[in-house]
Design an enzyme around this catalytic site. Structure first.
Site, short mmCIF file in Angstrom:
data_model
loop_
_atom_site.label_atom_id
_atom_site.label_comp_id
_atom_site.label_asym_id
_atom_site.label_seq_id
_atom_site.Cartn_x
_atom_site.Cartn_y
_atom_site.Cartn_z
N ILE A 39 25.96 -7.49 42.73
CA ILE A 39 26.40 -7.18 41.24
C ILE A 39 25.15 -7.24 40.45
O ILE A 39 24.27 -8.23 40.63
CB ILE A 39 27.32 -8.22 40.75
CG1 ILE A 39 28.63 -8.33 41.64
CG2 ILE A 39 27.47 -7.95 39.15
CD1 ILE A 39 29.61 -9.44 41.09
N ASN A 49 26.58 -3.04 36.64
CA ASN A 49 26.98 -3.71 35.62
C ASN A 49 25.87 -3.81 34.51
O ASN A 49 26.42 -3.56 33.27
CB ASN A 49 27.96 -5.18 35.67
CG ASN A 49 27.66 -5.77 34.51
OD1 ASN A 49 28.61 -5.60 33.55
ND2 ASN A 49 27.01 -6.79 34.12
N TYR A 98 22.64 5.52 24.39
CA TYR A 98 23.70 4.93 25.06
C TYR A 98 24.71 5.93 25.40
O TYR A 98 25.13 5.86 26.55
CB TYR A 98 24.22 3.82 24.24
CG TYR A 98 25.40 3.03 24.81
CD1 TYR A 98 24.88 2.02 25.80
CD2 TYR A 98 26.61 2.99 24.52
CE1 TYR A 98 25.96 1.39 26.53
CE2 TYR A 98 27.53 2.18 25.22
CZ TYR A 98 27.13 1.39 26.17
OH TYR A 98 28.01 0.51 26.95
N LYS A 135 25.70 6.87 29.40
CA LYS A 135 26.93 6.46 30.01
C LYS A 135 27.50 7.93 30.47
O LYS A 135 28.22 7.86 31.69
CB LYS A 135 27.76 5.94 29.14
CG LYS A 135 27.28 4.28 29.02
CD LYS A 135 27.18 3.51 30.19
CE LYS A 135 26.91 2.11 29.91
NZ LYS A 135 26.91 1.23 31.31
N THR A 180 31.45 -9.94 23.94
CA THR A 180 29.98 -10.22 24.50
C THR A 180 28.80 -10.44 23.72
O THR A 180 29.19 -10.02 22.33
CB THR A 180 29.90 -9.08 25.68
OG1 THR A 180 29.86 -7.82 25.00
CG2 THR A 180 30.83 -9.00 26.82
#
Length: 251
Positions: free
Chosen positions: A6, A87, A154, A158, A191
């Site tokens: 990860i 991630n 961003y 993505k 988060t």
């Protein structure tokens, strides 16, 4: 024994995903800038192995060198399955085009898109001749499918992650490989990244008031809930390679 590698497992969603894998008896390889003592302790409690590869994913050369080492290592372990969860990510820069600092732009592209491409390439090269099955999960975002004011970098990175997933899956299928690649959109979560978003000005990010409302009204999911959905998906179901899975469809 199965292994989960990860990126960005030090905190947030990455840490929650790591915990869920460990709880399933799956050994952990953490690829991050800093180590995580609580994950190491949890692995000891559950009698699974823990390894840490220090890597700054904003540095392409360091990423290539570290992943060549990590990939060679994990495929030497003769695991039945190796789960690769990409991630690590950054939401900055948050500003409309024409007002973006180029150094921030380059860092975002390196972390969000270039490093996943390098990691994918290195892991697939390392897998050659191995009987282990590689399950690749690229953490995406709803922003990869729609434009958002102030998020040109961003959104673009993505969107690139989504296309990387589809293209790699196509190549694997054409080559008769049993490896798989999926993308996973985790939705809005509580988060540090959300805190960064909420601290933006409305001039920089037009939707900032909506994100403040998500926090105020308790609309942000905790990372443990999202992680449980993802780990259950890849360990307990027959995933469709190349597909973008949305957490809202799985809850």
């Amino acid at each position: 024994m199965d292994y989960a590698m990860i990126t960005g497992a030090t905190r947030g969603l990455g840490e929650s995903i790591a915990k869920r894998f460990i709880e399933k008896g799956i050994s952990l390889i953490n690829v991050s800038r800093s180590d995580n003592a609580s994950l190491r302790e949890l692995c000891e409690e559950r009698s699974v192995s823990y390894q840490f590869f220090q890597c700054d994913l904003s540095d392409p050369q360091e990423t290539e060198e570290m992943m060549r080492e990590a990939g060679s290592h994990v495929f030497s372990l003769n695991a039945d399955r190796i789960y690769l969860v990409q991630n690590a990510g950054v939401v900055t820069p948050i500003n409309p085009s024409g007002q973006v600092d180029n150094s921030d732009l380059k860092k975002s592209v390196h972390v969000n898109l270039l490093s996943p491409m390098i990691v994918t390439n290195e892991m697939l090269m390392a897998s050659q001749g191995s009987s282990s099955q590689l399950i690749m999960v690229n953490v995406s975002s709803g922003a990869g499918s729609r434009p958002v004011y102030g998020w040109s970098t961003y959104c673009s990175t993505k969107a690139g992650i989504n296309m990387l997933t589809e293209t790699v899956s196509l190549e694997l299928s054409k080559n008769g490989s049993r490896h798989k690649a999926i993308a996973f959109s985790p939705g809005v979560m509580d988060t540090d990244m959300q805190g960064t978003i909420r601290s933006s000005s409305e001039e920089s990010f037009a939707d900032v008031e909506n994100f403040k409302r998500y926090k105020e009204q308790g609309m942000l999911r905790d990372t443990d809930t999202v992680a449980e959905v993802l780990v259950k998906l890849v360990t307990e179901t027959e995933i469709e390679s190349g597909k973008l899975y949305h957490v809202n469809d799985l809850l």
